[in-house]
Design an enzyme around this catalytic site. Structure first.
Site, PDB file in Angstrom:
ATOM      1  N   SER A  68     -29.175 -10.840   3.732  1.00  0.00           N
ATOM      2  CA  SER A  68     -28.397 -10.848   4.906  1.00  0.00           C
ATOM      3  C   SER A  68     -26.841 -11.357   4.562  1.00  0.00           C
ATOM      4  CB  SER A  68     -28.818 -11.654   6.077  1.00  0.00           C
ATOM      5  OG  SER A  68     -29.983 -11.026   6.505  1.00  0.00           O
ATOM      6  N   CYS A  69     -26.051 -11.210   5.361  1.00  0.00           N
ATOM      7  CA  CYS A  69     -24.601 -12.014   5.345  1.00  0.00           C
ATOM      8  C   CYS A  69     -24.774 -13.450   4.853  1.00  0.00           C
ATOM      9  CB  CYS A  69     -23.799 -11.380   6.593  1.00  0.00           C
ATOM     10  SG  CYS A  69     -22.235 -12.379   6.587  1.00  0.00           S
ATOM     11  N   PRO A  70     -24.243 -14.097   4.175  1.00  0.00           N
ATOM     12  CA  PRO A  70     -23.066 -13.470   3.268  1.00  0.00           C
ATOM     13  C   PRO A  70     -23.470 -12.949   1.796  1.00  0.00           C
ATOM     14  CG  PRO A  70     -22.948 -15.585   3.386  1.00  0.00           C
ATOM     15  CD  PRO A  70     -24.254 -15.449   4.051  1.00  0.00           C
TER      16      PRO A  70
END
Lengths: 79, 208
Positions: A17-19
């Protein structure tokens, strides 16, 4: 349709997932020399705008993005 | 305007002609200079903007000590550092818990007075003992884990690896009785002026 690239480095950021996709991309890019190509695959849909923004900010070239069954593969060339 | 055609032209006409030409030349020169100046200024401003170091600096204040509020500063800082920017996070008040040894691991989600919980919990239930750990467990195992969100400890490590400068606020450390030894490795201690000094030269400044 995907062009065939001479890929110098592969990064698997699928499931991240981000980042993390951008963080993994940045870390892997450090070892490349100008002109070399890195391919990173991710499943996070946010990586689509994020990788583009990363390339824009860092001045590296996003050659192509290929989307296949929910996996985005980005081909980037070091400036 | 009469053009010199020889003997019939008077001296007066000569002078007028010369003055007229001078005026025309002056006007044209002014026009050209103005045009050139405009493009010169535009060019140098563009060059200066490109070189502007503030474009590549991000200053963040992390002032909260709950799980949900600890994520944004760390996510934004690691992303910015990955984009090649100089990043500094100033941890103050409850935000100090993020950089306390073993602190990040134990941050919690508050279910009370939090109407935005994914599973809404009435305050009267949220106030019961054990509800904060339960809400935290739910957030971590049911939401974050399913989406493979990096843990706060991992994000902190990424920040350190990418060269993010972590600064703990001296004054609030004193207030909470924290020592430099209580902080994770790589955290510096500084005051408000330290942050302002950096933030003054950063276009991106966030208070979280």
């Amino acid at each position: 349709m995907a062009t065939t690239y001479q890929v110098d480095k592969l990064v698997d950021a699928k499931g991240q997932s981000c980042p993390m996709p951008v963080v993994m991309l940045a870390k892997a890019f450090k070892d490349l020399t100008p002109g070399q190509i890195l391919a990173i695959s991710a499943t996070d849909p946010g990586s689509k705008p994020d990788v583009r923004a990363w390339a824009d900010k860092t001045g590296n070239t996003l050659l192509e993005m290929v989307e296949e069954q929910g996996v985005f593969t980005f081909y980037l060339q070091k400036a | 305007m009469a053009i010199d055609t020889g003997a019939t032209t008077s001296t007066h006409d000569h002078i007028t002609l010369t003055l007229d030409m001078e005026r025309l030349v002056q006007e044209r020169v002014d026009e050209l200079v103005q045009e050139r100046l405009k493009s010169l200024v535009t060019e140098s401003v563009a060059t200066a903007m490109k070189k502007d170091p503030a474009k590549n600096k991000v200053a963040i204040i992390a002032s909260k000590g709950t799980l949900d509020m600890a994520y944004p500063p760390l996510i934004l800082a690691s992303a910015a550092a990955a984009m090649g920017e100089d990043v500094e996070i100033f941890f103050t008040f409850y935000g100090l818990n993020i950089v306390k040894k073993g602190g990040a691991k134990h941050l919690k989600v508050a279910p009370i007075a939090n109407p935005a919980m994914p599973v809404p919990m009435p305050n009267i239930v949220g106030m019961l003992p054990g509800m904060t750990p339960m809400a935290t467990w739910m957030m971590k195992s049911q939401y974050f884990a399913k989406h493979n969100v990096a843990s706060l400890e991992d994000l902190l490590q990424e920040c350190v690896d990418l060269g993010v400068k972590l600064i703990a606020c001296q004054m609030t450390m004193d207030v909470f009785g924290m020592k430099a030894d209580d902080l994770i490795d790589g955290v510096e201690v500084g005051g408000a002026a330290t942050f302002i000094n950096f933030a003054n030269e950063a276009h991106t400044t966030l208070f979280i």
